[in-house]
Motif scaffolding. Structure first.
Motif, PDB file in Angstrom:
ATOM      1  N   LEU A  94       0.834  -1.200   0.000  1.00 12.54           N
ATOM      2  CA  LEU A  94       0.000   0.000   0.000  1.00 12.54           C
ATOM      3  C   LEU A  94       0.867   1.248   0.000  1.00 12.54           C
ATOM      4  CD1 LEU A  94      -2.762  -0.856   2.605  1.00 12.54           C
ATOM      5  CD2 LEU A  94      -3.128  -0.435   0.219  1.00 12.54           C
ATOM      6  N   SER A  96       0.583   5.678  -0.813  1.00 16.67           N
ATOM      7  CA  SER A  96      -0.492   6.670  -0.799  1.00 16.67           C
ATOM      8  C   SER A  96      -0.205   7.808  -1.760  1.00 16.67           C
ATOM      9  CB  SER A  96      -0.699   7.205   0.619  1.00 16.67           C
ATOM     10  OG  SER A  96       0.511   7.726   1.098  1.00 16.67           O
ATOM     11  N   PRO A 105      -5.170   5.507  -1.301  1.00 19.07           N
ATOM     12  CA  PRO A 105      -4.145   4.469  -1.432  1.00 19.07           C
ATOM     13  C   PRO A 105      -3.826   4.122  -2.885  1.00 19.07           C
ATOM     14  CG  PRO A 105      -6.232   3.472  -0.936  1.00 19.07           C
ATOM     15  CD  PRO A 105      -6.475   4.940  -0.982  1.00 19.07           C
ATOM     16  N   ILE A 107      -2.514   0.717  -4.541  1.00 21.86           N
ATOM     17  CA  ILE A 107      -2.202  -0.666  -4.195  1.00 21.86           C
ATOM     18  C   ILE A 107      -1.421  -1.309  -5.331  1.00 21.86           C
ATOM     19  CG2 ILE A 107      -3.160  -2.894  -3.460  1.00 21.86           C
ATOM     20  CD1 ILE A 107      -5.671  -1.395  -2.550  1.00 21.86           C
ATOM     21  N   THR A 152     -11.620   1.987  -2.767  1.00 20.34           N
ATOM     22  CA  THR A 152     -11.149   2.686  -1.565  1.00 20.34           C
ATOM     23  C   THR A 152     -11.001   4.175  -1.858  1.00 20.34           C
ATOM     24  OG1 THR A 152      -9.831   0.732  -1.115  1.00 20.34           O
ATOM     25  CG2 THR A 152      -9.382   2.622   0.247  1.00 20.34           C
TER      26      THR A 152
ATOM     27  N   GLY B  45      -5.030  -6.584   3.854  1.00 18.51           N
ATOM     28  CA  GLY B  45      -5.294  -5.304   3.197  1.00 18.51           C
ATOM     29  C   GLY B  45      -6.596  -5.318   2.413  1.00 18.51           C
ATOM     30  N   GLU B  70      -9.277   0.245   5.369  1.00 18.96           N
ATOM     31  CA  GLU B  70      -8.169  -0.688   5.559  1.00 18.96           C
ATOM     32  C   GLU B  70      -8.569  -1.721   6.606  1.00 18.96           C
ATOM     33  OE1 GLU B  70      -3.666  -0.241   6.802  1.00 18.96           O
ATOM     34  OE2 GLU B  70      -4.248   1.274   5.339  1.00 18.96           O
ATOM     35  N   PRO B  71      -8.916  -2.902   6.288  1.00 21.93           N
ATOM     36  CA  PRO B  71      -8.936  -3.479   4.951  1.00 21.93           C
ATOM     37  C   PRO B  71     -10.169  -3.053   4.130  1.00 21.93           C
ATOM     38  CG  PRO B  71      -9.737  -5.086   6.542  1.00 21.93           C
ATOM     39  CD  PRO B  71      -9.334  -3.877   7.322  1.00 21.93           C
ATOM     40  N   THR B  72      -9.997  -3.082   2.832  1.00 26.17           N
ATOM     41  CA  THR B  72     -11.115  -2.818   1.929  1.00 26.17           C
ATOM     42  C   THR B  72     -11.843  -4.134   1.660  1.00 26.17           C
ATOM     43  OG1 THR B  72      -9.842  -1.116   0.841  1.00 26.17           O
ATOM     44  CG2 THR B  72     -11.705  -1.971  -0.371  1.00 26.17           C
TER      45      THR B  72
END
Lengths: 206, 98
Positions: A94, A96, A105, A107, A152, B45, B70-72
């Protein structure tokens, strides 16, 4: 209790209020710009989110079909034993990035797509059906990781939009009107005091 | 960080084939416990779940999962609607997911 009930009708208070109104108005303008900017960012990401969602669902169907075929031909036990023999797990990192003050984030994943040798199960003992199923699920995991990043980001942007919207509304409909009302009250009161003073002076003169 | 899969054994088997190690098979009794443990695992995560399992969770836990960054949580399969749709409606005031 309204602001005007608590403030004193003095000139220094009036100057202070004028400064506060100016500050609130510039804050309101900035927050409105931030809200609009966030909504534009949201629009950009919305289409990506929709596309990736449909891709995930499509890949899931394909993966399920491949797995069912593998189970039907090789048997559940063979598929399970192959699944338990796998070595490397996908690892996600992760990071940012900043989108208009919102930290979202990024990923990144490693060891998701593997070739047959890297998977860790014997090539001779398993069939191509199992390989196809593993391949389809690796594709699905890749898409899920992308979807997780986008979703997210969307959640964070939406949270911030809501927060900013609430602040803009509070400033627009509560703080600024109350301060303006208090300023009007002080101005009226000061004018009245001035009139009283003039009247008093005239009375003394006469 | 790792990816975790929570679900019935038929759902999780495929993910085992993709090399996912954090796979938790659930039954009707331990669903909530496993979801809560996975959620609070700092090594996880992303949590992958089936929509039908997600819908079986208590409303409060489901809301917590939907809000979690977090977590997704990524829910797939079944007939469940994307949880983002409700969130968009709530935040922007318009259903942009159409």
């Amino acid at each position: 209790m309204a602001i005007k009930d608590t403030i004193k009708p003095t000139r220094s208070e009036l100057i202070g209020l004028k400064k506060k109104i100016k500050l609130s108005e510039s804050g309101h303008k900035l927050l409105k710009m931030k809200r609009d900017g966030l909504i534009i960012e949201l629009f950009d990401i919305l289409n990506k989110a929709k596309n990736v969602r449909s891709e995930v669902e499509k890949d899931y169907e394909i993966a399920q079909q491949n797995l069912n075929i593998a189970k039907a031909i090789e048997g559940v036990v063979a598929v399970k034993s192959t699944a338990f023999a796998l070595k490397d797990a996908p690892v996600i990192t992760l990071e940012s990035k900043n989108v208009m003050g919102v930290v979202v984030p990024r990923i990144e994943s490693t060891s998701v797509k593997k070739n047959i040798i890297e998977r860790g199960y014997g090539i001779i003992g398993t069939s191509s059906r199992i390989d196809e199923a593993a391949d389809a699920y690796e594709n699905l995991v890749e898409k899920i990781i992308i979807a997780a990043e986008i979703e997210t980001t969307m959640k964070k942007l939406l949270d911030d939009i809501e927060k900013t919207k609430r602040r803009v509304n509070a400033l627009e409909f509560k703080v600024i009107p109350e301060l303006s009302e208090a300023m009007d009250f002080i101005m009226l009161r000061l004018e009245e005091m001035e009139r009283e003073e003039i009247f008093r002076l005239k009375k003394i003169k006469s | 960080m790792e990816l975790a899969v929570v679900g019935q054994s038929e759902f999780t088997l495929g993910f085992r084939l993709a090399g996912v190690k954090k796979v938790y098979d659930i039954t009707d009794d331990n669903l909530i416990e496993i979801v809560q443990n996975t959620m609070h695992n700092p090594e996880v995560g992303i949590i992958v779940m089936h929509n039908d399992d997600l819908l079986r969770l208590p409303a409060q836990l489901m809301a917590e999962l939907n809000e979690s960054v977090e977590p997704t949580v990524v829910a797939i399969g079944g007939k469940g609607e994307s949880n983002l749709r409700e969130k968009i409606k709530q935040s922007v005031g318009v259903d942009l997911w159409k």
